[in-house]
Design an enzyme around this catalytic site. Structure first.
Site, mmCIF file in Angstrom:
data_model
loop_
_atom_site.group_PDB
_atom_site.id
_atom_site.type_symbol
_atom_site.label_atom_id
_atom_site.label_comp_id
_atom_site.label_asym_id
_atom_site.label_seq_id
_atom_site.Cartn_x
_atom_site.Cartn_y
_atom_site.Cartn_z
ATOM 1 N N ASP A 77 19.473 -39.236 -28.733
ATOM 2 C CA ASP A 77 20.603 -38.397 -28.339
ATOM 3 C C ASP A 77 20.166 -36.958 -28.086
ATOM 4 O O ASP A 77 20.505 -36.365 -27.077
ATOM 5 C CB ASP A 77 21.748 -38.463 -29.370
ATOM 6 N N ASP A 104 15.773 -31.825 -31.166
ATOM 7 C CA ASP A 104 16.086 -30.489 -31.666
ATOM 8 C C ASP A 104 14.779 -29.877 -32.208
ATOM 9 O O ASP A 104 13.939 -29.446 -31.424
ATOM 10 C CB ASP A 104 17.161 -30.642 -32.751
ATOM 11 N N GLY A 136 23.051 -41.820 -33.124
ATOM 12 C CA GLY A 136 23.573 -40.912 -32.107
ATOM 13 C C GLY A 136 23.410 -41.367 -30.669
ATOM 14 O O GLY A 136 24.190 -40.977 -29.799
ATOM 15 N N ARG A 194 32.075 -39.131 -32.575
ATOM 16 C CA ARG A 194 31.170 -39.934 -31.737
ATOM 17 C C ARG A 194 31.908 -40.549 -30.558
ATOM 18 O O ARG A 194 31.324 -40.825 -29.524
ATOM 19 C CB ARG A 194 30.552 -41.081 -32.552
ATOM 20 N N ASP A 251 27.570 -36.909 -33.564
ATOM 21 C CA ASP A 251 28.593 -36.706 -34.587
ATOM 22 C C ASP A 251 28.424 -35.404 -35.339
ATOM 23 O O ASP A 251 27.351 -34.811 -35.357
ATOM 24 C CB ASP A 251 28.513 -37.843 -35.614
ATOM 25 N N VAL A 305 26.425 -29.829 -31.116
ATOM 26 C CA VAL A 305 27.057 -30.638 -30.077
ATOM 27 C C VAL A 305 27.550 -31.962 -30.643
ATOM 28 O O VAL A 305 26.861 -32.601 -31.447
ATOM 29 C CB VAL A 305 26.060 -30.883 -28.919
HETATM 30 P P1 IMP Z 1 15.220 -33.157 -34.920
HETATM 31 O O1 IMP Z 1 14.489 -34.174 -35.748
HETATM 32 O O2 IMP Z 1 15.357 -31.835 -35.581
HETATM 33 O O3 IMP Z 1 14.694 -33.029 -33.514
HETATM 34 O O4 IMP Z 1 16.704 -33.650 -34.857
HETATM 35 C C1 IMP Z 1 17.083 -34.707 -34.073
HETATM 36 C C2 IMP Z 1 18.332 -35.350 -34.621
HETATM 37 O O5 IMP Z 1 19.175 -34.400 -35.271
HETATM 38 C C3 IMP Z 1 19.134 -35.920 -33.497
HETATM 39 O O6 IMP Z 1 18.761 -37.247 -33.216
HETATM 40 C C4 IMP Z 1 20.555 -35.803 -34.030
HETATM 41 O O7 IMP Z 1 20.873 -36.932 -34.792
HETATM 42 C C5 IMP Z 1 20.531 -34.589 -34.927
HETATM 43 N N1 IMP Z 1 21.027 -33.372 -34.247
HETATM 44 C C6 IMP Z 1 20.339 -32.240 -33.954
HETATM 45 N N2 IMP Z 1 21.109 -31.331 -33.326
HETATM 46 C C7 IMP Z 1 22.317 -31.914 -33.195
HETATM 47 C C8 IMP Z 1 23.573 -31.488 -32.605
HETATM 48 O O8 IMP Z 1 23.737 -30.387 -32.031
HETATM 49 N N3 IMP Z 1 24.597 -32.373 -32.676
HETATM 50 C C9 IMP Z 1 24.479 -33.610 -33.265
HETATM 51 N N4 IMP Z 1 23.340 -34.045 -33.821
HETATM 52 C C10 IMP Z 1 22.265 -33.208 -33.796
HETATM 53 MG MG MG Z 2 19.822 -38.831 -33.625
#
Ligand code: IMP
Ligand code: MG
Length: 217
Positions: A136, A139, A76, A201, A195, A189
């Site tokens: 990217d 979350d 991403g 992307r 993506d 997003v």
């Molecule tokens: P986390 O491990 O839950 O913090 O998620 C992080 C990863 O989830 C990011 O690097 C993205 O690849 C994916 N991700 C989380 N939210 C989104 C979004 O709204 N759009 C696209 N990818 C997301």
């Molecule tokens: Mg990511």
């Protein structure tokens, strides 16, 4: 006890991505080329460019000319990292190495709890004590935590730079120091490297992905 987030010097702009049910869906279908794309633009290419340039100035101000490794979280962050790296050069940060990690945690909009982190190619962080992780979006924070765990060492300084940050979704206490935009709301997003199931992307702007309306019949 959870450490307080580091004090930020500059303000981070906020983008709103409401739950898609709450909005009239058809109004958000953009015409890009021939196919309608189910997205709603939330930050133009120009807004993103300006924000990336501002982040590069902030990073260069904090880190000076010290040798720096950029650890890019694929896939991403590939567009963001490419633009940020070139903005760092503009700001006289010329002693850079770029290395790539693959993090897999998502299928569609569903997270897998423990992302698998894999370094691509030979380890190229050796000898460099300052690492800037480029992501990217942070979350729930599991990917950020896994990246930090992977790279942490007592002699290293590790900083985190994420284009997007959705603090409301956080499940683990990670606080990226450099953030392009804060997201408010649960919307998904896409664009500028992000993506939905491998798509969108290539969009030059940031957009909220809108689920297609249920098909009749
Ligand atoms: P986390 O491990 O839950 O913090 O998620 C992080 C990863 O989830 C990011 O690097 C993205 O690849 C994916 N991700 C989380 N939210 C989104 C979004 O709204 N759009 C696209 N990818 C997301
Ligand atoms: Mg990511």
């Amino acid at each position: 006890m959870e450490a307080p987030p580091p004090t930020r010097q500059l303000e981070v702009p906020e983008l709103t991505v409401p739950a898609p049910e709450a909005v009239g869906q058809l109004a958000f279908w953009n015409d890009v080329g021939v196919e309608p794309v189910p997205v709603r633009e939330i930050a133009s290419a120009e807004m993103v460019r300006e924000r990336v340039a501002a982040l590069a100035r902030e990073i260069a101000h904090d880190m000076g000319a010290e040798p720096l490794t950029l650890a890019v979280v694929l896939r991403g962050a590939f567009v963001f990292a490419a633009d940020l790296a070139r903005e760092l050069i503009v700001n006289k940060m010329e002693n850079l190495l770029v290395t790539f990690f693959h993090a897999s945690s998502y299928r569609g909009t569903k997270a897998w709890r423990a992302p698998v982190i894999e370094e691509l190619g030979d380890p190229s962080t050796d000898g460099r004590q300052t690492i800037l992780i480029i992501d990217d979006i942070v979350d729930a924070g599991h990917t950020a935590q896994a990246m930090i765990n992977r790279l942490a060492s007592p002699t290293r300084r590790i900083e985190y730079c994420s284009l997007l940050d959705r603090p409301e979704a956080r499940e683990v206490p990670v606080h990226p120091r450099y953030v392009g935009f804060h997201l408010r709301g649960p919307g998904f997003v896409v664009g500028y490297g992000l993506d939905y199931d491998g798509k969108y992307r290539e969009l030059p702007y940031l957009a909220q992905w809108i689920p297609p309306p249920p098909t009749a019949g």
